[in-house]
Design an enzyme around this catalytic site. Structure first.
Site, PDB file in Angstrom:
ATOM      1  N   CYS A 108       1.304  -1.416  -0.067  1.00 20.18           N
ATOM      2  CA  CYS A 108      -0.015  -0.093   0.045  1.00 20.18           C
ATOM      3  C   CYS A 108       1.297   1.331  -0.443  1.00 20.18           C
ATOM      4  CB  CYS A 108      -0.889   0.333   1.322  1.00 20.18           C
ATOM      5  SG  CYS A 108      -2.202   1.312   1.683  1.00 20.18           S
ATOM      6  N   CYS A 115      -1.829  15.513   3.059  1.00 18.19           N
ATOM      7  CA  CYS A 115      -2.807  15.473   1.970  1.00 18.19           C
ATOM      8  C   CYS A 115      -3.856  16.785   2.047  1.00 18.19           C
ATOM      9  CB  CYS A 115      -4.164  14.203   1.973  1.00 18.19           C
ATOM     10  SG  CYS A 115      -5.355  14.214   1.085  1.00 18.19           S
ATOM     11  N   CYS A 119     -10.181  15.410   5.010  1.00 20.95           N
ATOM     12  CA  CYS A 119     -11.431  13.967   5.298  1.00 20.95           C
ATOM     13  C   CYS A 119     -11.459  14.110   6.814  1.00 20.95           C
ATOM     14  CB  CYS A 119     -11.300  13.008   4.707  1.00 20.95           C
ATOM     15  SG  CYS A 119     -10.925  12.893   2.817  1.00 20.95           S
ATOM     16  N   CYS A 122      -9.350  11.319   9.136  1.00 21.82           N
ATOM     17  CA  CYS A 122      -8.232  10.661   8.087  1.00 21.82           C
ATOM     18  C   CYS A 122      -6.959  11.552   8.917  1.00 21.82           C
ATOM     19  CB  CYS A 122      -8.359  10.738   7.014  1.00 21.82           C
ATOM     20  SG  CYS A 122      -6.642  10.535   6.482  1.00 21.82           S
TER      21      CYS A 122
HETATM   22  S1  SF4 Z   1      -8.875   9.731   3.572  1.00 24.59           S
HETATM   23 FE1  SF4 Z   1      -6.776  10.720   4.186  1.00 24.59          FE
HETATM   24  S2  SF4 Z   1      -5.337  10.502   2.375  1.00 24.59           S
HETATM   25 FE2  SF4 Z   1      -7.725  10.678   1.175  1.00 24.59          FE
HETATM   26  S3  SF4 Z   1      -8.024  11.905   0.543  1.00 24.59           S
HETATM   27 FE3  SF4 Z   1      -9.201  11.649   2.603  1.00 24.59          FE
HETATM   28  S4  SF4 Z   1      -8.053  13.086   3.131  1.00 24.59           S
HETATM   29 FE4  SF4 Z   1      -6.748  13.077   1.576  1.00 24.59          FE
END
Ligand code: SF4
Length: 351
Positions: A108, A115, A119, A122
């Site tokens: 992975c 990022c 989200c 996350c």
């Molecule tokens: S889940 Fe995490 S790594 Fe994936 S797009 Fe959303 S913020 Fe980014």
């Protein structure tokens, strides 16, 4: 003289770079095979090259595989899951995981440092985006594990872009890395054994559709209503989930691949029977698979893991509507709990 990074170049790029330095065309092919087929991470290992050619390589190039540092190293109790935090020379770091399944080894990969997608559930997005990874840095994550596996005559046979970052926002480097892995004299991994997971960046999905490769597409859906999805995933304001599903349908039709939808089950947030019914209606008559992922608890954010019964209920509600659904197989749960948090804790702790 600033040395150039060799790892991450295609065969053509190696030929274009090495020929002007006085190396023969066939030498570029040999170097390509040493790096991508035999997982060499030093020029001295390239025993069929002349001393002079090795000197040229040493004087002019670096290999990122030789420069990454393992900042954290975690193995699950059953030994099947191995997670590392890899540090790059500029001080950035990403998480990479190798899983041993019955069909082989899967890695992975991260595509970005941090990022920008934000989200809420996350940890990878906690500190925002630092930068895109280069093609060489994406590949180096695969080869970090491949070097160990080669000693046991095993190999990485699958890769998934589900680590930190949004792969569609670094798609050129991601696809270049996957193409190199696909090469006969790379790892020879079929596109069908590669998966790109996106939170729903439609231009990236369309670009993949146009390119026509048979790479698997996974969509992080996590909610099947606008209000809820926007509250969990801000990207839904830019690319509404119904538009994302439409783009994914086109990908499935054009590229002949079944799309996987990932759905993190968050207790009391998106795991009710009502949520399952809305999801089933959205996916009805589509050739898709929904992968349910019971969340790891993040109490400070109010995210709790649903009970086994709640997961069963949700699963059955989808099955009754003839939706193709699976529950993610848990691998190395004790280290999985740190998903995205290894780097986050390192940043906070300044380790
Ligand atoms: S889940 Fe995490 S790594 Fe994936 S797009 Fe959303 S913020 Fe980014």
């Amino acid at each position: 003289m600033i040395k150039q990074e060799l790892f991450g170049m295609t065969l053509q790029e190696m030929q274009d770079t090495l020929l002007p330095l006085g190396m023969k065309k066939f030498r570029a092919e040999q170097v390509f095979r040493w790096l991508y087929e035999k997982a060499a991470n030093s020029f001295e290992e390239m025993t069929n090259l002349s001393k002079n050619d090795i000197n040229i390589l040493q004087e002019n190039f670096t290999l990122i595989t030789n420069e990454i540092e393992v900042l954290r190293d975690l193995k699950s109790n059953d030994g099947l899951t191995h997670k590392v935090l890899l540090g790059f020379p500029d001080g950035t770091s990403v998480e990479t995981v190798c899983m041993h399944h019955d069909y082989g080894y899967s890695v992975c990969l991260s595509s970005q440092v941090g990022c920008s997608m934000g989200c809420t559930f996350c940890a990878s997005g906690l500190h925002g985006l630092e930068r895109n990874l280069t093609c060489g840095e994406i590949l180096a994550q695969v080869y970090y594990f491949q070097r160990f596996l080669a000693m046991q005559e095993a190999r990485v046979s699958r890769v998934v872009l589900m680590g930190s970052g949004e792969p569609m926002l670094n798609l050129d480097n991601v696809l270049k890395a996957l193409d190199i892995l696909h090469e006969e004299h790379g790892q020879c991994i079929g596109y069908r054994n590669m998966t790109i997971s996106t939170c729903g960046v439609i231009p990236g999905i369309r670009k993949m559709t146009e390119m026509g490769r048979t790479i698997n597409l996974a969509i992080s859906l996590h909610a099947a209503s606008d209000e809820l999805r926007t509250s969990l995933m801000p990207i839904n304001k830019t690319y509404n989930y119904l538009e994302v599903i439409k783009a994914a349908d086109e990908y499935a039709t054009e590229n002949g691949r079944q799309v996987m939808y990932e759905y993190i089950l968050l207790a009391g947030i998106n795991d009710s029977i009502e949520d399952a019914k809305i999801l089933a209606n959205t996916m009805k008559h589509k050739n898709v698979v929904i992968n349910l992922i019971p969340a790891n608890p993040v109490p400070e954010k109010g995210f709790m893991r649903p009970s086994g019964n709640a997961v069963d209920r949700f699963f059955k509600a989808l099955k009754e509507q003839k939706i193709n659904v699976t529950v993610r197989k848990e691998m190395g749960k004790e280290i999985d709990a740190a998903c995205g948090q290894l780097r986050a804790s390192t940043l906070v702790g300044g380790e």
